[in-house]
Design a protein around this motif. Structure first.
Motif, PDB file in Angstrom:
ATOM      1  N   LEU A 285      29.232  47.452  46.526  1.00  0.00           N
ATOM      2  CA  LEU A 285      28.712  48.620  47.429  1.00  0.00           C
ATOM      3  C   LEU A 285      28.811  49.766  46.574  1.00  0.00           C
ATOM      4  O   LEU A 285      30.144  49.967  46.079  1.00  0.00           O
ATOM      5  N   TRP A 353      25.815  49.303  56.133  1.00  0.00           N
ATOM      6  CA  TRP A 353      25.122  49.131  55.392  1.00  0.00           C
ATOM      7  C   TRP A 353      23.867  48.280  55.651  1.00  0.00           C
ATOM      8  O   TRP A 353      24.009  46.859  55.313  1.00  0.00           O
ATOM      9  N   SER A 354      23.086  48.611  56.377  1.00  0.00           N
ATOM     10  CA  SER A 354      21.819  48.074  57.107  1.00  0.00           C
ATOM     11  C   SER A 354      20.519  48.887  57.221  1.00  0.00           C
ATOM     12  O   SER A 354      20.784  50.148  57.555  1.00  0.00           O
ATOM     13  N   SER A 410      31.596  50.501  55.859  1.00  0.00           N
ATOM     14  CA  SER A 410      32.638  51.232  55.325  1.00  0.00           C
ATOM     15  C   SER A 410      33.097  52.258  56.036  1.00  0.00           C
ATOM     16  O   SER A 410      32.587  52.904  57.014  1.00  0.00           O
ATOM     17  N   GLY A 435      21.155  53.498  55.784  1.00  0.00           N
ATOM     18  CA  GLY A 435      21.900  52.429  56.906  1.00  0.00           C
ATOM     19  C   GLY A 435      22.208  53.226  58.079  1.00  0.00           C
ATOM     20  O   GLY A 435      21.194  54.068  58.587  1.00  0.00           O
TER      21      GLY A 435
END
Length: 461
Positions: A285, A353-354, A410, A435
């Motif tokens: 990432l 992270w989506s 994160s 995200g």
């Protein structure tokens, strides 16, 4: 000249005082004082008395002021002073009448001779009663105000006492945990910063704070599982049964004598935090920039603004509230501000992270840090559901196993307690990509108190 004095019933002075007060509704001396003023003001104007009546009234006033006439003590009269001789004769005719009886005689004579005297006294009595009623109301208001002040002070003292008790218990738990883990944290800090004492002290403090938060979170988990009647093995628990029992008591020895061990895995979790507070994922990432954070005053102004815009919520004791804020296509950074009433609260920032299916800000409440729990081995990054068709007879007819991968998260700002009840905490962070930001407000360390949170979140370019 012979003057007929007003006949007063023969009774004691105290009896006369009580009788006249019942008759007029005012003390006898007050009625007499107002009678003198009335006579001086109205005589010759609103009323016209005979010479004999005037002598009577003057005789009563002399008897009231000086007592019985003493011929040897008064100055001699002139040969032509006819009025003076008549007045002394009227005064001497009163004999040994007491001053109280003379007052009553004056009032009775004036009442008989002037019909307007009684309405005059009644008006004074009404004014006297109104003033007395106002004084009673004022005294009652002062009394109520004093009682309210006493209740406020009592409530404040009780509040401060409860707050002090909670802080004392929290500090006892921290002291016990720090005493058990200090040597291990000290050795670890020396390995990380062998030549920098200041950095060692900061790292030790961060490890101790994190250790305490993990301990309190584990207590909350144990209590929740105990309520659900779930039996765990001893090797899977945090060995905190005795400590949890003592945490709710006032004993000095809070933590059980068994040492609470900090594993190597626990130490490795702090390695990245001690070098700036940001973490980078290990699975390809992109890196994440550090967040900018600052504090400012005007707490009450900010709270009112947050109330007007609906940015308030309650974080119950033992709970973590997560505010999910998706990134915006027209912005490149997120900003936040928050404050609380009376007490501090934990705050941390994560980035998920989506791709969010919605652009709305949502609120999620949990009794522990659910995203943090996902890092443990017993909570893998994959979820399994059974759906569709399958030929495996053990899975049931017509079903198969589907694997759902959790989105990676994160760390941007570690969760630490912030004194946001004294000043407004604010910050900003540049988007690392598309995200969802997770603003976590942690109240799991509080065993009794809920926190009122005021917050604002907005985008910038």
């Amino acid at each position: 000249m012979k003057v007929n004095t007003e006949k007063i019933p023969l009774e004691t002075d105290q009896g006369i005082i009580e009788s006249e007060e019942r008759r007029w509704g005012l003390p006898l001396k007050e009625v007499y004082k107002h009678g003198l003023l009335f006579y001086k003001d109205k005589e010759g104007k609103a009323m016209h008395l005979s010479y004999e009546d005037k002598l009577k009234l003057v005789a009563y006033t002399q008897q009231t002021a000086h007592g019985p006439l003493d011929v040897n003590s008064v100055p001699p009269l002139g040969v032509l002073d006819v009025i003076g001789r008549d007045r002394r004769a009227a005064w001497q005719a009163l004999g040994h009448m007491s001053q109280i009886q003379a007052m009553a005689g004056f009032i009775h004579t004036l009442d008989r001779l002037c019909p307007s005297f009684r309405p005059y006294i009644e008006a004074i009595q009404k004014d006297f009663e109104d003033k007395k009623e106002q004084e009673v109301k004022k005294e009652q208001q002062l009394k109520n105000h004093k009682e309210l002040e006493d209740r406020v002070l009592l409530e404040r003292d009780s509040h401060n006492s409860a707050k002090l008790t909670e802080e004392e218990q929290v500090q006892r738990v921290k002291d016990a945990l720090n005493a058990q883990s200090y040597e291990q944290f000290y050795e670890y800090a020396q390995q990380q910063f062998p030549d920098n004492v200041d950095h060692q002290a900061v790292l030790i403090r961060q490890l101790q704070d994190k250790h305490y938060q993990e301990y309190i979170q584990q207590l909350a988990v144990d209590e929740r599982l105990a309520k659900s009647h779930i039996n765990f093995n001893e090797e899977d628990t945090f060995e905190t049964n005795d400590a949890k029992k003592d945490c709710n008591s006032n004993d000095t020895d809070i933590i059980d004598s068994k040492e609470i061990q900090v594993s190597d895995q626990f130490e490795s979790e702090y390695k990245e935090d001690s070098r700036g507070g940001d973490s980078e994922p290990d699975d390809g990432l992109p890196g994440i920039d550090e967040a900018r954070m600052w504090c400012r005053g005007s707490v009450e102004v900010f709270k009112q603004s947050a109330r007007d815009n609906g940015g308030t919520l309650t974080v119950a004791h033992g709970e973590t509230v997560t505010v999910r804020v998706p990134t915006h296509s027209t912005a490149n950074a997120i900003c936040w501000e928050f404050a609380t009433d009376y007490y501090d609260i934990g705050f941390g920032l994560y980035f998920e992270w989506s791709k969010s299916p919605t652009s709305e800000v949502t609120i999620h409440v949990s009794e522990s840090d659910e995203e943090g729990d996902c890092d443990d081995d017993e909570y893998p990054d994959e979820e399994y559901t059974i759906e569709g068709n399958s030929r495996d007879p053990e899975m049931g007819r017509g079903k198969h196993l589907v694997v759902h991968t959790r989105p990676m998260v994160s760390l941007v700002v570690p969760i630490y307690r912030r004194d946001c009840h004294t000043e407004v905490y604010a910050g900003s962070h540049t988007y690392p990509g598309e995200g969802v930001y997770l603003l976590k407000f942690d109240n799991t360390y509080s065993l009794w108190r809920s926190k009122t949170l005021y917050y604002k979140v907005y985008y910038t370019q």
